[in-house]
Write a protein that holds these residues in place. Structure first.
Motif, PDB file in Angstrom:
ATOM      1  N   LYS A 191      -6.260  -8.740  -1.114  1.00  0.00           N
ATOM      2  CA  LYS A 191      -6.526  -9.625  -2.247  1.00  0.00           C
ATOM      3  C   LYS A 191      -5.555  -9.247  -3.357  1.00  0.00           C
ATOM      4  O   LYS A 191      -5.399  -8.062  -3.677  1.00  0.00           O
ATOM      5  CB  LYS A 191      -7.973  -9.445  -2.728  1.00  0.00           C
ATOM      6  CG  LYS A 191      -8.342 -10.334  -3.873  1.00  0.00           C
ATOM      7  CD  LYS A 191      -9.783 -10.109  -4.302  1.00  0.00           C
ATOM      8  CE  LYS A 191     -10.085 -10.951  -5.529  1.00  0.00           C
ATOM      9  NZ  LYS A 191     -11.384 -10.638  -6.092  1.00  0.00           N
ATOM     10  N   ALA A 192      -4.881 -10.229  -3.935  1.00  0.00           N
ATOM     11  CA  ALA A 192      -3.912  -9.955  -4.999  1.00  0.00           C
ATOM     12  C   ALA A 192      -4.614  -9.351  -6.214  1.00  0.00           C
ATOM     13  O   ALA A 192      -5.766  -9.689  -6.518  1.00  0.00           O
ATOM     14  CB  ALA A 192      -3.180 -11.234  -5.399  1.00  0.00           C
ATOM     15  N   PHE A 193      -3.923  -8.454  -6.897  1.00  0.00           N
ATOM     16  CA  PHE A 193      -4.431  -7.859  -8.132  1.00  0.00           C
ATOM     17  C   PHE A 193      -4.037  -8.748  -9.311  1.00  0.00           C
ATOM     18  O   PHE A 193      -3.106  -9.541  -9.213  1.00  0.00           O
ATOM     19  CB  PHE A 193      -3.831  -6.459  -8.317  1.00  0.00           C
ATOM     20  CG  PHE A 193      -4.407  -5.435  -7.382  1.00  0.00           C
ATOM     21  CD1 PHE A 193      -5.516  -4.682  -7.736  1.00  0.00           C
ATOM     22  CD2 PHE A 193      -3.830  -5.207  -6.141  1.00  0.00           C
ATOM     23  CE1 PHE A 193      -6.042  -3.729  -6.880  1.00  0.00           C
ATOM     24  CE2 PHE A 193      -4.346  -4.259  -5.276  1.00  0.00           C
ATOM     25  CZ  PHE A 193      -5.462  -3.519  -5.651  1.00  0.00           C
ATOM     26  N   SER A 194      -4.719  -8.587 -10.447  1.00  0.00           N
ATOM     27  CA  SER A 194      -4.390  -9.381 -11.635  1.00  0.00           C
ATOM     28  C   SER A 194      -3.214  -8.778 -12.402  1.00  0.00           C
ATOM     29  O   SER A 194      -2.632  -9.426 -13.264  1.00  0.00           O
ATOM     30  CB  SER A 194      -5.607  -9.494 -12.553  1.00  0.00           C
ATOM     31  OG  SER A 194      -6.056  -8.203 -12.925  1.00  0.00           O
ATOM     32  N   ALA A 195      -2.880  -7.520 -12.105  1.00  0.00           N
ATOM     33  CA  ALA A 195      -1.713  -6.846 -12.674  1.00  0.00           C
ATOM     34  C   ALA A 195      -1.194  -5.889 -11.606  1.00  0.00           C
ATOM     35  O   ALA A 195      -1.890  -5.603 -10.627  1.00  0.00           O
ATOM     36  CB  ALA A 195      -2.086  -6.078 -13.946  1.00  0.00           C
ATOM     37  N   ARG A 196       0.018  -5.389 -11.785  1.00  0.00           N
ATOM     38  CA  ARG A 196       0.575  -4.467 -10.803  1.00  0.00           C
ATOM     39  C   ARG A 196      -0.308  -3.228 -10.695  1.00  0.00           C
ATOM     40  O   ARG A 196      -0.578  -2.562 -11.692  1.00  0.00           O
ATOM     41  CB  ARG A 196       1.991  -4.079 -11.216  1.00  0.00           C
ATOM     42  CG  ARG A 196       2.758  -3.392 -10.102  1.00  0.00           C
ATOM     43  CD  ARG A 196       4.175  -3.188 -10.475  1.00  0.00           C
ATOM     44  NE  ARG A 196       4.230  -2.136 -11.491  1.00  0.00           N
ATOM     45  CZ  ARG A 196       5.338  -1.596 -11.929  1.00  0.00           C
ATOM     46  NH1 ARG A 196       6.495  -2.045 -11.502  1.00  0.00           N
ATOM     47  NH2 ARG A 196       5.314  -0.653 -12.820  1.00  0.00           N
ATOM     48  N   PRO A 197      -0.786  -2.881  -9.480  1.00  0.00           N
ATOM     49  CA  PRO A 197      -1.719  -1.759  -9.323  1.00  0.00           C
ATOM     50  C   PRO A 197      -1.020  -0.408  -9.263  1.00  0.00           C
ATOM     51  O   PRO A 197       0.187  -0.319  -9.058  1.00  0.00           O
ATOM     52  CB  PRO A 197      -2.384  -2.059  -7.976  1.00  0.00           C
ATOM     53  CG  PRO A 197      -1.303  -2.744  -7.197  1.00  0.00           C
ATOM     54  CD  PRO A 197      -0.563  -3.583  -8.215  1.00  0.00           C
ATOM     55  N   THR A 198      -1.809   0.632  -9.424  1.00  0.00           N
ATOM     56  CA  THR A 198      -1.373   1.998  -9.141  1.00  0.00           C
ATOM     57  C   THR A 198      -1.538   2.190  -7.640  1.00  0.00           C
ATOM     58  O   THR A 198      -2.547   1.790  -7.065  1.00  0.00           O
ATOM     59  CB  THR A 198      -2.245   3.011  -9.905  1.00  0.00           C
ATOM     60  OG1 THR A 198      -2.129   2.746 -11.304  1.00  0.00           O
ATOM     61  CG2 THR A 198      -1.827   4.432  -9.605  1.00  0.00           C
ATOM     62  N   LEU A 199      -0.559   2.802  -6.997  1.00  0.00           N
ATOM     63  CA  LEU A 199      -0.552   2.863  -5.537  1.00  0.00           C
ATOM     64  C   LEU A 199      -0.311   4.291  -5.064  1.00  0.00           C
ATOM     65  O   LEU A 199       0.597   4.974  -5.554  1.00  0.00           O
ATOM     66  CB  LEU A 199       0.547   1.942  -5.012  1.00  0.00           C
ATOM     67  CG  LEU A 199       0.664   1.710  -3.535  1.00  0.00           C
ATOM     68  CD1 LEU A 199      -0.593   1.075  -2.954  1.00  0.00           C
ATOM     69  CD2 LEU A 199       1.858   0.815  -3.245  1.00  0.00           C
ATOM     70  N   LEU A 200      -1.135   4.741  -4.125  1.00  0.00           N
ATOM     71  CA  LEU A 200      -0.966   6.034  -3.461  1.00  0.00           C
ATOM     72  C   LEU A 200      -0.749   5.753  -1.990  1.00  0.00           C
ATOM     73  O   LEU A 200      -1.462   4.936  -1.408  1.00  0.00           O
ATOM     74  CB  LEU A 200      -2.223   6.895  -3.616  1.00  0.00           C
ATOM     75  CG  LEU A 200      -2.713   7.177  -5.023  1.00  0.00           C
ATOM     76  CD1 LEU A 200      -4.087   7.841  -4.978  1.00  0.00           C
ATOM     77  CD2 LEU A 200      -1.728   8.057  -5.756  1.00  0.00           C
ATOM     78  N   ALA A 201       0.216   6.426  -1.381  1.00  0.00           N
ATOM     79  CA  ALA A 201       0.486   6.189   0.041  1.00  0.00           C
ATOM     80  C   ALA A 201       0.964   7.474   0.708  1.00  0.00           C
ATOM     81  O   ALA A 201       1.573   8.333   0.066  1.00  0.00           O
ATOM     82  CB  ALA A 201       1.542   5.094   0.208  1.00  0.00           C
ATOM     83  N   THR A 202       0.679   7.584   1.997  1.00  0.00           N
ATOM     84  CA  THR A 202       1.133   8.724   2.777  1.00  0.00           C
ATOM     85  C   THR A 202       1.403   8.279   4.209  1.00  0.00           C
ATOM     86  O   THR A 202       0.827   7.302   4.672  1.00  0.00           O
ATOM     87  CB  THR A 202       0.102   9.870   2.743  1.00  0.00           C
ATOM     88  OG1 THR A 202       0.671  11.034   3.330  1.00  0.00           O
ATOM     89  CG2 THR A 202      -1.176   9.496   3.468  1.00  0.00           C
ATOM     90  N   VAL A 203       2.273   8.998   4.888  1.00  0.00           N
ATOM     91  CA  VAL A 203       2.594   8.704   6.280  1.00  0.00           C
ATOM     92  C   VAL A 203       1.675   9.535   7.169  1.00  0.00           C
ATOM     93  O   VAL A 203       1.487  10.725   6.941  1.00  0.00           O
ATOM     94  CB  VAL A 203       4.065   9.046   6.599  1.00  0.00           C
ATOM     95  CG1 VAL A 203       4.378   8.788   8.068  1.00  0.00           C
ATOM     96  CG2 VAL A 203       4.992   8.254   5.706  1.00  0.00           C
ATOM     97  N   ARG A 204       1.097   8.879   8.179  1.00  0.00           N
ATOM     98  CA  ARG A 204       0.235   9.563   9.144  1.00  0.00           C
ATOM     99  C   ARG A 204       0.815   9.378  10.532  1.00  0.00           C
ATOM    100  O   ARG A 204       1.119   8.266  10.950  1.00  0.00           O
ATOM    101  CB  ARG A 204      -1.190   9.006   9.093  1.00  0.00           C
ATOM    102  CG  ARG A 204      -2.141   9.644  10.091  1.00  0.00           C
ATOM    103  CD  ARG A 204      -3.577   9.174   9.894  1.00  0.00           C
ATOM    104  NE  ARG A 204      -3.705   7.745   9.680  1.00  0.00           N
ATOM    105  CZ  ARG A 204      -3.866   6.840  10.643  1.00  0.00           C
ATOM    106  NH1 ARG A 204      -3.909   7.207  11.904  1.00  0.00           N
ATOM    107  NH2 ARG A 204      -3.989   5.562  10.327  1.00  0.00           N
TER     108      ARG A 204
END
Length: 117
Positions: free
Chosen positions: A48-61
């Motif tokens: 679902k699209a956010f209303s503003a650019r979100p904070t994002l955390l990501a990692t490779v598994r």
């Protein structure tokens, strides 16, 4: 890890994807392998699209046992999704199937404080 007197400390956030607070989205995006290059670009579309650019955390598994280290960096984040570079830290091509696990948070939400172990 962060070094502290008496050992190492690790900052973390733990999420149950079925019980996310309002404004949070999480998932896992298949990366696959990269037999011809040490880096691969991955496109992610938020459910679902956010209303503003979100904070994002990501990692490779990694989906299989491997000593090879991998890294990721967001190269573009929008309200609809994000682009990532996923690379072998050893700058080698890879055949292991990888996943990109991610959490996106509405930028107006309080993410709380990380736990320390």
């Amino acid at each position: 890890p962060l070094f502290r007197s008496g050992g190492y400390a690790v900052n973390y956030w733990a999420f149950d994807p079925k019980k996310l607070p309002a404004g949070f989205q999480a998932g896992s995006q298949a990366v696959g392998s990269s037999p011809t290059s040490p880096c691969k670009t991955v496109q992610l579309t938020f459910p679902k699209a956010f209303s503003a650019r979100p904070t994002l955390l990501a990692t490779v598994r990694k989906s299989q046992n491997s000593d090879e280290p991998f890294v990721t960096s967001a190269i573009g984040v929008t309200m609809q999704g994000a682009s990532f570079n996923v690379c072998s830290a050893d700058t080698k091509n890879w055949t292991a199937a990888l996943n990109l696990d991610w959490v996106a948070v509405d930028s107006s939400q309080d993410m709380g404080k990380p736990g320390i172990v």
